[in-house]
Design a protein around this motif. Structure first.
Motif: not given
Length: 459
Positions: A18-22, A131-146
């Motif tokens: 949703l950060g990306g959508l915004l 902020i969202a452009s940096a942190v949204s993908p970072m958040y997903i990258g740190e949560i997601a299985p490899a």
């Protein structure tokens, strides 16, 4: 995979995107309100086109600020709280941009103070985008299985494009059937205010998602980190990943160049090349490009919609292939496709050939970008940097991206005035250089955990 909670992973990812959508929504909402802002504030105050351009692009200043601050915020407050701040900024910007007279000014009476206030609210929204452009993908990258990280981070790019598409329809729905006078007094306000709905939902849903396990481990909140990893990967796999994370966060200092300069340079160059190949020129100026090549105004808008659909379709291609083919092959294929598209458009411009062939090559160019550099640059930025420096390094890469965006977008009109052919060939040359940059410098990260990627730089 055994023990993995796919429903939980997808739910968390959708909230983060949703950060990306915004990001897409806030960037594109100005397109529908542009002429009304010009009529009300710029012409109403007797200002020139320079003031108009500065007002329309003021959000980009916020994007650079937000991108620069994202590392400090995500490291000090965490990824989740940084996204909450972005949601709050989107919400305030939506309400303020739609009603800049609030408290201090009288509606219908344009003043310089009101113009400054409108730009202030747009810059606040831009900080949220940065902020969202940096942190949204970072958040997903740190949560997601490899093994599915590339796919999940790519969904964020899809959300950006989808956000742009949504706001085009929202703007059209608000303006459809209304008089120009109504649009210039009320309609443009509703366009900006409409963003408060997705911004409010983003902020609300963020309360139901966890902080990332990597950040929790950095803060020595090991039980919480293991709990989140277990919910995502299952208990057995969680313990293995947690051991790797612990080993990672205990190594070296948190200085930016702890892992050498090359990783930082690669991150910056990925960001710069993503903009220097000219994509935002194609997105921002599409109707103008088609008009300059002979399309009627209505036809140029239709061709822009066709481009929007191509963007969505080929972003889906990237989502489906990034974890199968890998990051490097897609980036290199995309660079070749973009070079072919831009050199052909430049040649057609030189020969003054206008027609369906021009549209075909613009579509080849944008399709090549959307299946490669569009989403995969964000995937790599989210996974290239070691845990201890990720916040700072992502901030530098994202700030470089917004600065490059501003440079390319602002120089396009002057470049076109000098030579359309050379302008498109410049973007074609950048596409070729980007091919060799990826081939020689960018490591393949497909299927690797973030800690395995980190080991590349320790060598």
């Amino acid at each position: 995979m055994k023990g993995r909670n796919s429903f939980y992973i997808v739910g968390i990812t959708l909230v983060a995107t949703l950060g990306g959508l915004l990001f897409g929504y806030d960037t594109a909402v100005i397109s529908g309100a542009d002429k009304s802002i010009q009529a009300y504030l710029i012409n109403g105050l007797g200002l020139n086109s320079l003031a108009h351009g500065a007002t329309i692009s003021s959000a980009l200043i916020g994007c650079i600020i937000g991108g620069s601050l994202s590392g400090l915020l995500s490291s000090a407050w965490g990824r989740k709280k940084s996204l909450l701040l972005a949601a709050f900024l989107f919400f305030i910007s939506a309400l303020g941009s739609g009603n800049p007279e609030f408290l201090f000014f009288t509606k219908g009476e344009p003043t310089m103070g009101l113009l400054y206030m409108f730009n202030f609210y747009r810059i606040i929204g831009g900080i949220g985008v940065g902020i969202a452009s940096a942190v949204s993908p970072m958040y997903i990258g740190e949560i997601a299985p490899a093994d599915i990280r590339g796919r999940l981070v790519s969904i964020n790019q899809f959300a950006i494009i989808f956000g742009m598409l949504v706001v085009y329809f929202v703007n059209w729905g608000i303006a459809n059937g209304q008089t120009l006078e109504w649009i210039n007094t009320i309609g443009w306000r509703r366009m900006f205010t409409s963003e408060a709905i997705p911004a409010g939902l983003f902020g609300l849903f963020l309360f139901f998602v966890p902080e990332t396990p990597r950040y929790l481990a950095l803060q020595n909140q090991n039980e919480k980190a293991l709990d989140v990893l277990s919910k995502i990967n299952g208990a057995e796999r969680a313990k293995e990943i947690f051991q790797d994370i612990q080993a990672s966060v205990q190594k070296s200092s948190a200085k930016l160049f702890s892992y050498g300069k090359v990783v930082i340079i690669i991150g910056i160059l990925l960001s710069v090349f993503q903009q220097f190949v000219g994509i935002n020129v194609a997105l921002y100026y599409a109707p103008r490009i088609f008009e300059s090549m002979g399309a009627a105004k209505d036809a140029s808008m239709l061709q822009t919609v066709a481009m929007g659909l191509v963007n969505v379709i080929f972003t889906v291609v990237a989502i489906l292939t990034v974890d199968k083919l890998g990051r490097k092959p897609l980036l290199m294929i995309g660079s070749i496709g973009m070079a072919i598209g831009m050199f052909a458009i430049g040649l057609l411009s030189y020969m003054e050939i206008i027609g369906i062939s021009t549209l075909v090559f613009i579509i080849i160019y944008t399709a090549s970008f959307m299946m490669s550099w569009g989403p995969i640059c964000w995937v790599l930025i989210s996974e290239l940097f070691p845990n201890k420096i990720r916040g700072k390094a992502v901030a530098i890469a994202v700030a470089a991206q917004w600065a490059a965006n501003y440079f390319i977008s602002s120089t396009y009109p002057a470049m076109m005035e000098f030579s359309g052919t050379l302008t498109y060939w410049f973007y074609g040359i950048m596409s070729i250089i980007s091919f060799f940059f990826v081939w020689k410098m960018v490591p393949e990260t497909k299927g690797k955990t973030l800690e395995e990627v980190e080991a590349i730089w320790q060598k």
